[in-house]
Scaffold this motif. Structure first.
Motif, PDB file in Angstrom:
ATOM      1  N   THR A   1      -4.198  -3.966  -2.387  1.00 40.96           N
ATOM      2  CA  THR A   1      -5.487  -3.265  -1.538  1.00 40.96           C
ATOM      3  C   THR A   1      -6.260  -2.500  -2.224  1.00 40.96           C
ATOM      4  O   THR A   1      -7.296  -2.367  -2.131  1.00 40.96           O
TER       5      THR A   1
ATOM      6  N   PRO B   1      -7.979 -11.691   2.120  1.00 43.67           N
ATOM      7  CA  PRO B   1      -6.926 -10.896   2.177  1.00 43.67           C
ATOM      8  C   PRO B   1      -6.140 -11.319   0.903  1.00 43.67           C
ATOM      9  O   PRO B   1      -6.167 -12.445   0.486  1.00 43.67           O
TER      10      PRO B   1
ATOM     11  N   ARG C   1      -0.604  -7.119  -1.416  1.00 51.21           N
ATOM     12  CA  ARG C   1      -0.017  -5.937  -2.365  1.00 51.21           C
ATOM     13  C   ARG C   1      -1.283  -5.743  -3.460  1.00 51.21           C
ATOM     14  O   ARG C   1      -0.930  -5.598  -4.583  1.00 51.21           O
TER      15      ARG C   1
ATOM     16  N   TRP D   1      -4.383   4.506  -7.351  1.00 51.14           N
ATOM     17  CA  TRP D   1      -5.607   3.863  -6.510  1.00 51.14           C
ATOM     18  C   TRP D   1      -6.823   4.550  -7.121  1.00 51.14           C
ATOM     19  O   TRP D   1      -8.033   3.806  -7.335  1.00 51.14           O
TER      20      TRP D   1
ATOM     21  N   LEU E   1       0.655  -1.376  -0.039  1.00 51.58           N
ATOM     22  CA  LEU E   1      -0.012   0.135  -0.055  1.00 51.58           C
ATOM     23  C   LEU E   1       0.950   1.254   0.097  1.00 51.58           C
ATOM     24  O   LEU E   1       0.625   2.364  -0.570  1.00 51.58           O
TER      25      LEU E   1
ATOM     26  N   ALA F   1     -10.218  -3.481  -1.984  1.00 50.40           N
ATOM     27  CA  ALA F   1     -10.883  -2.188  -1.388  1.00 50.40           C
ATOM     28  C   ALA F   1     -12.171  -2.059  -2.357  1.00 50.40           C
ATOM     29  O   ALA F   1     -13.208  -1.895  -2.055  1.00 50.40           O
TER      30      ALA F   1
END
Length: 267
Positions: free
Chosen positions: A163, A158, A161, A117, A109, A167
């Motif tokens: 994220t 999970p 690497r 992002w 992250l 998300a």
């Protein structure tokens, strides 16, 4: 810009008993991969398919195989999505398959650039919101429709690497569950389909990046990854397409998440 490739009615005639025959679906991200597979499977059910995406040449190549209509769109752009809605004003869209998505960076992250992002969320979340916002009013006015949002097991478990991707897919679960309750009594069903790793170029890219980071091989990275699945393998594009059809056939299903991961667990 749009290209009308025409619609074959032979498929619909051959699927006279299909619950989906005669309906019209918009499939986003339909130029290759899952989107193309889903579009082809829907066409087999007699569904009129509108292939959408940013690359007209890729969409037209897919359309040649299933005789569909092509419309270009950038799902992250409100203006582009509004133009798509207007271009399809002559169609009764009763199925939305929000498949368009980007994998994003593979990195810790703290090494991810904010622009990267934002790019992931622009397509994977904002795009779903914009497409639903554009086409739901007509569905609600008719009192009938289906929305299938393509999520991922990565939105529930999970995946180091990854994220922004994780998300964004988690966000889709919340969007879907809430939207299902907003429109359910008005006749529209909203569900997510969460594939596990799907065999194909995108996973090959991810395995190559992981191998470069860890100093192993892409084969080793793939073997370690699929060992997390009860079936010991990745799922296929055709299996995802079949699951999409199954969701659409289940009239009592809404606000649900269908896990198609081969029994993938996090570790």
């Amino acid at each position: 810009m749009s290209v009308d490739m025409g619609f074959s009615r032979s498929g619909a005639e051959g699927q006279a008993t299909s619950l989906l025959a005669g309906r019209t679906a918009v499939v986003t991200g339909a130029g290759n991969g899952l989107g193309a597979a889903i579009a082809a499977r829907l066409a087999e059910e007699g569904v009129r398919v509108v292939l959408t995406g940013r690359d007209r040449a890729k969409l037209c190549a897919v359309a040649e195989g299933i005789d569909a209509r092509v419309e270009t769109v950038d799902v992250a752009s409100p203006g582009s999505v509004a133009a798509l809605r207007d271009a399809l004003a002559d169609e009764e869209i009763s199925i939305l398959v929000n498949n368009a998505g980007v994998p994003g960076p593979v990195a810790p992250l703290w090494e991810i650039d904010p622009a990267d992002w934002d790019d992931v969320f622009a397509v994977n979340v904002r795009g779903v919101y914009l497409v639903c916002r554009a086409f739901l009013p007509a569905m609600l006015a008719r009192g009938n429709g289906d929305v299938v949002n393509m999520a991922s097991v990565t939105g529930k478990r999970p995946l180091p690497r990854r994220t922004p991707y994780a998300a964004s897919k988690t966000a889709l679960h919340g969007l879907t569950a809430t939207l299902a309750h907003e429109v359910g009594t008005l006749g529209v069903r909203v569900n997510t389909l969460s594939p596990g790793p799907v065999a194909g170029p995108r996973m090959e890219r991810n395995f190559a990046l992981e191998a470069a980071r860890t100093g192993t091989t892409a084969h080793d990275a793939e073997r370690e990854f699929v060992s997390r699945a009860a079936l010991g393998r990745m799922v296929t594009e055709d299996e995802v397409a079949e699951a999409t059809v199954a969701i659409l056939r289940m009239r009592g299903l809404t606000g649900a998440d269908v896990d198609l991961s081969g029994g993938m667990v996090a570790r």
